[in-house]
Design a protein around this motif. Structure first.
Motif, PDB file in Angstrom:
ATOM      1  N   PRO A 183       2.718  17.628 -38.496  1.00 19.96           N
ATOM      2  CA  PRO A 183       2.811  16.323 -38.531  1.00 19.96           C
ATOM      3  C   PRO A 183       2.391  15.560 -37.120  1.00 19.96           C
ATOM      4  CG  PRO A 183       4.795  17.577 -38.092  1.00 19.96           C
ATOM      5  CD  PRO A 183       3.598  18.797 -38.450  1.00 19.96           C
ATOM      6  N   TYR A 184       1.681  14.553 -37.081  1.00 19.20           N
ATOM      7  CA  TYR A 184       1.303  13.783 -35.788  1.00 19.20           C
ATOM      8  C   TYR A 184       2.062  12.371 -35.843  1.00 19.20           C
ATOM      9  CZ  TYR A 184      -2.955  16.892 -36.414  1.00 19.20           C
ATOM     10  OH  TYR A 184      -3.728  17.925 -36.511  1.00 19.20           O
ATOM     11  N   LYS A 185       1.817  12.097 -34.566  1.00 15.28           N
ATOM     12  CA  LYS A 185       2.501  10.710 -34.235  1.00 15.28           C
ATOM     13  C   LYS A 185       1.687   9.602 -34.699  1.00 15.28           C
ATOM     14  CE  LYS A 185       5.641  12.772 -30.718  1.00 15.28           C
ATOM     15  NZ  LYS A 185       5.979  12.416 -29.115  1.00 15.28           N
ATOM     16  N   GLY A 186       1.452   9.367 -35.839  1.00 14.68           N
ATOM     17  CA  GLY A 186       0.641   8.212 -36.582  1.00 14.68           C
ATOM     18  C   GLY A 186      -0.615   8.711 -36.885  1.00 14.68           C
ATOM     19  N   ALA A 187      -1.455   8.016 -37.799  1.00 19.08           N
ATOM     20  CA  ALA A 187      -2.727   8.510 -38.369  1.00 19.08           C
ATOM     21  C   ALA A 187      -3.714   8.731 -37.613  1.00 19.08           C
ATOM     22  CB  ALA A 187      -2.860   7.662 -39.551  1.00 19.08           C
ATOM     23  N   ALA A 188      -3.934   8.143 -36.628  1.00 20.40           N
ATOM     24  CA  ALA A 188      -5.118   8.169 -35.452  1.00 20.40           C
ATOM     25  C   ALA A 188      -5.209   9.872 -35.191  1.00 20.40           C
ATOM     26  CB  ALA A 188      -5.003   7.343 -34.269  1.00 20.40           C
ATOM     27  N   GLY A 189      -4.270  10.542 -34.690  1.00 22.29           N
ATOM     28  CA  GLY A 189      -4.380  11.858 -34.474  1.00 22.29           C
ATOM     29  C   GLY A 189      -4.754  12.806 -35.630  1.00 22.29           C
ATOM     30  N   MET A 190      -4.142  12.479 -36.627  1.00 19.32           N
ATOM     31  CA  MET A 190      -4.131  13.259 -37.891  1.00 19.32           C
ATOM     32  C   MET A 190      -5.791  13.051 -38.486  1.00 19.32           C
ATOM     33  SD  MET A 190      -2.827  12.701 -41.779  1.00 19.32           S
ATOM     34  CE  MET A 190      -4.027  11.295 -42.088  1.00 19.32           C
ATOM     35  N   ASN A 191      -6.410  11.750 -38.270  1.00 19.00           N
ATOM     36  CA  ASN A 191      -7.717  11.891 -38.627  1.00 19.00           C
ATOM     37  C   ASN A 191      -8.800  12.319 -37.906  1.00 19.00           C
ATOM     38  OD1 ASN A 191      -6.926  10.056 -41.005  1.00 19.00           O
ATOM     39  ND2 ASN A 191      -7.001   8.261 -39.791  1.00 19.00           N
ATOM     40  N   THR A 192      -8.291  12.283 -36.504  1.00 17.58           N
ATOM     41  CA  THR A 192      -9.390  13.061 -35.524  1.00 17.58           C
ATOM     42  C   THR A 192      -9.294  14.493 -35.575  1.00 17.58           C
ATOM     43  OG1 THR A 192      -8.956  11.230 -33.766  1.00 17.58           O
ATOM     44  CG2 THR A 192      -9.676  13.563 -33.001  1.00 17.58           C
ATOM     45  N   ASP A 193      -8.412  15.007 -35.790  1.00 17.78           N
ATOM     46  CA  ASP A 193      -8.163  16.697 -36.254  1.00 17.78           C
ATOM     47  C   ASP A 193      -8.875  17.009 -37.554  1.00 17.78           C
ATOM     48  OD1 ASP A 193      -7.362  16.952 -33.891  1.00 17.78           O
ATOM     49  OD2 ASP A 193      -5.345  17.935 -34.390  1.00 17.78           O
ATOM     50  N   LEU A 194      -8.561  16.134 -38.742  1.00 17.79           N
ATOM     51  CA  LEU A 194      -9.185  16.348 -39.804  1.00 17.79           C
ATOM     52  C   LEU A 194     -10.652  16.168 -39.834  1.00 17.79           C
ATOM     53  CD1 LEU A 194      -8.401  16.668 -42.800  1.00 17.79           C
ATOM     54  CD2 LEU A 194      -8.827  14.060 -42.867  1.00 17.79           C
ATOM     55  N   ALA A 195     -11.259  15.500 -38.913  1.00 15.19           N
ATOM     56  CA  ALA A 195     -12.794  15.138 -38.960  1.00 15.19           C
ATOM     57  C   ALA A 195     -13.281  16.593 -37.979  1.00 15.19           C
ATOM     58  CB  ALA A 195     -13.086  13.917 -38.124  1.00 15.19           C
ATOM     59  N   SER A 196     -12.398  17.279 -37.096  1.00 13.09           N
ATOM     60  CA  SER A 196     -12.938  18.182 -36.174  1.00 13.09           C
ATOM     61  C   SER A 196     -12.622  19.574 -36.955  1.00 13.09           C
ATOM     62  CB  SER A 196     -12.253  17.911 -34.784  1.00 13.09           C
ATOM     63  OG  SER A 196     -10.975  18.231 -34.989  1.00 13.09           O
ATOM     64  N   GLY A 197     -11.682  19.324 -38.114  1.00 14.76           N
ATOM     65  CA  GLY A 197     -11.425  20.821 -38.626  1.00 14.76           C
ATOM     66  C   GLY A 197     -10.402  21.514 -38.176  1.00 14.76           C
ATOM     67  N   ASN A 198      -9.336  20.927 -37.273  1.00 15.38           N
ATOM     68  CA  ASN A 198      -8.318  21.533 -36.787  1.00 15.38           C
ATOM     69  C   ASN A 198      -7.123  21.490 -37.704  1.00 15.38           C
ATOM     70  OD1 ASN A 198      -9.246  21.999 -34.265  1.00 15.38           O
ATOM     71  ND2 ASN A 198      -8.762  20.084 -33.490  1.00 15.38           N
ATOM     72  N   VAL A 199      -7.192  20.637 -38.743  1.00 11.72           N
ATOM     73  CA  VAL A 199      -6.352  20.653 -40.023  1.00 11.72           C
ATOM     74  C   VAL A 199      -7.465  20.554 -41.279  1.00 11.72           C
ATOM     75  CG1 VAL A 199      -3.973  19.964 -39.065  1.00 11.72           C
ATOM     76  CG2 VAL A 199      -5.815  18.335 -40.019  1.00 11.72           C
ATOM     77  N   GLN A 200      -7.146  21.265 -42.291  1.00 11.31           N
ATOM     78  CA  GLN A 200      -8.015  21.170 -43.428  1.00 11.31           C
ATOM     79  C   GLN A 200      -8.234  19.958 -44.577  1.00 11.31           C
ATOM     80  OE1 GLN A 200      -6.564  24.374 -42.445  1.00 11.31           O
ATOM     81  NE2 GLN A 200      -8.106  24.095 -40.929  1.00 11.31           N
ATOM     82  N   VAL A 201      -6.862  19.627 -44.779  1.00  8.95           N
ATOM     83  CA  VAL A 201      -6.836  18.665 -45.668  1.00  8.95           C
ATOM     84  C   VAL A 201      -5.586  17.697 -45.571  1.00  8.95           C
ATOM     85  CG1 VAL A 201      -7.568  20.147 -47.644  1.00  8.95           C
ATOM     86  CG2 VAL A 201      -5.100  20.271 -47.052  1.00  8.95           C
ATOM     87  N   ALA A 202      -5.493  16.682 -46.168  1.00 11.52           N
ATOM     88  CA  ALA A 202      -4.601  15.661 -46.079  1.00 11.52           C
ATOM     89  C   ALA A 202      -4.585  14.480 -47.063  1.00 11.52           C
ATOM     90  CB  ALA A 202      -4.780  14.764 -44.593  1.00 11.52           C
ATOM     91  N   PHE A 203      -3.473  13.730 -47.135  1.00 14.14           N
ATOM     92  CA  PHE A 203      -3.654  12.572 -47.945  1.00 14.14           C
ATOM     93  C   PHE A 203      -3.837  11.430 -46.992  1.00 14.14           C
ATOM     94  CE2 PHE A 203      -1.224  14.218 -51.841  1.00 14.14           C
ATOM     95  CZ  PHE A 203      -2.355  14.033 -52.735  1.00 14.14           C
TER      96      PHE A 203
END
Length: 323
Positions: A183-203
């Motif tokens: 879990p992140y504190k908002g979508a911005a951090g999630m999207n950044t890590d998704l693009a860099s590969g720190n997390v693999q998938v998301a809705f």
């Protein structure tokens, strides 16, 4: 024989009814406050301001959008729940109203009893996205990998209890798979890590995902609705590999409980008229919304169904936003 007291009581009731109908016939006579329970700039705010603009033209009175963010939307919702039920303070409602009773033990209002539904204006489909380096390129491949590697993948969300989190857990439950939730504190951090590969998938919501997909920063695996999205025509649906599975958020209007039925009907009619306008519909569709407005009863049924669905999942998983 008629009892004089009963006749008097009946007269008072009739006069009250006539007064209520007369007041509703004159509605609206002054500006309407539309409380948006989230910060400016998000999907709720975007829809709320487009709706306010359209309803102002349709109702002939100013509809003033006011952002009242905080506590996951609960501060704005509480304000409306405690407002005078006269149709002059409305809530820009969304699907999270059906989850907060299960996530907060000490909620100051009851979303299912303290509001009257006016109607849902739009739905926003979720998109299953992945980092570009993930080898699984389809839902079938993702499910197969997750089954053979329990907790071998991580999925991101903007926070515990968000639609992104709950819908992903519903997918894991339906497919019998396990992944690690980040879990992140908002979508911005999630999207950044998704693009860099720190997390693999998301809705993520279609409107949020679209620029990143077009920019090839992330990859779209599937759209979580039964039909392909016009803005992503080459992306398959979740339903093709996980029959019956959909994931979406919605935005609509609610009023305080006790608002006169005639006023609610007038607002519901206005909402549907605004959504039917071609210029309004185009603005919303171009962002990624699916414009399928409901009646008051339609919104009530959707809320009840989701209230029960998310209640079961949240209780089964023991999710809470309070310690």
């Amino acid at each position: 024989m008629w009892n004089p007291l009963r006749i008097a009581a009946l007269g008072v009731a009739v006069l009250g009814c006539v007064s209520s109908v007369a007041a509703a016939a004159a509605y609206p006579e002054r500006p309407i406050r539309l409380i948006i329970p989230f910060s400016p700039g998000g999907g709720t705010d975007t829809f709320g301001r487009i709706l306010a603009e359209g309803m102002q033209a349709e109702l002939g009175q100013p509809v003033v959008a006011e952002n009242k963010p905080g506590a996951g939307g609960n501060i704005g919702a509480d304000l409306v729940a405690k407002s005078r039920p006269d149709g002059y303070t409305l809530l820009l409602a969304q699907d999270s109203l059906t989850t907060v009773p299960w996530l907060y033990r000490a909620l100051s209002f009851d979303p299912m009893k303290d509001f009257e539904p006016i109607g849902i204006g739009v739905f926003m489909p979720m998109v299953l996205v992945s980092t570009n380096s993930l080898q699984a390129g389809t839902v079938k491949e993702l499910v197969a990998y997750a089954r053979s590697h329990p907790n071998g993948l991580s999925y991101g969300s903007p926070g515990v209890g968000t639609a992104h989190h709950l819908n992903f857990e519903a997918l894991l439950d339906k497919t019998g798979t396990r992944m690690v939730h980040v879990p992140y504190k908002g979508a911005a951090g999630m999207n950044t890590d998704l693009a860099s590969g720190n997390v693999q998938v998301a809705f993520t919501a279609l409107s949020t995902a679209l620029p990143m997909i077009k920019g090839q920063r992330i990859r779209a695996i599937a759209v979580a609705q039964k039909e392909r999205a016009d803005l992503l025509p080459d992306v398959p649906t979740m339903d093709a590999d996980v029959p019956g599975y959909t994931a979406r958020v919605w935005f609509g209007l609610s009023a305080p409980a006790g608002t006169p039925v005639a006023v609610l009907d007038r607002l519901s009619e206005s909402l549907r008229k605004v959504m039917a306008r071609e210029e309004t519909k185009k603005r919303l569709v171009d962002i990624g919304y699916v414009v399928t407005p409901t009646t008051r009863d339609g919104m009530r049924r959707i809320m009840q169904d989701e209230y029960e669905k998310w209640g079961r999942l949240i209780k089964d998983l023991g999710i809470t936003l309070e310690q």
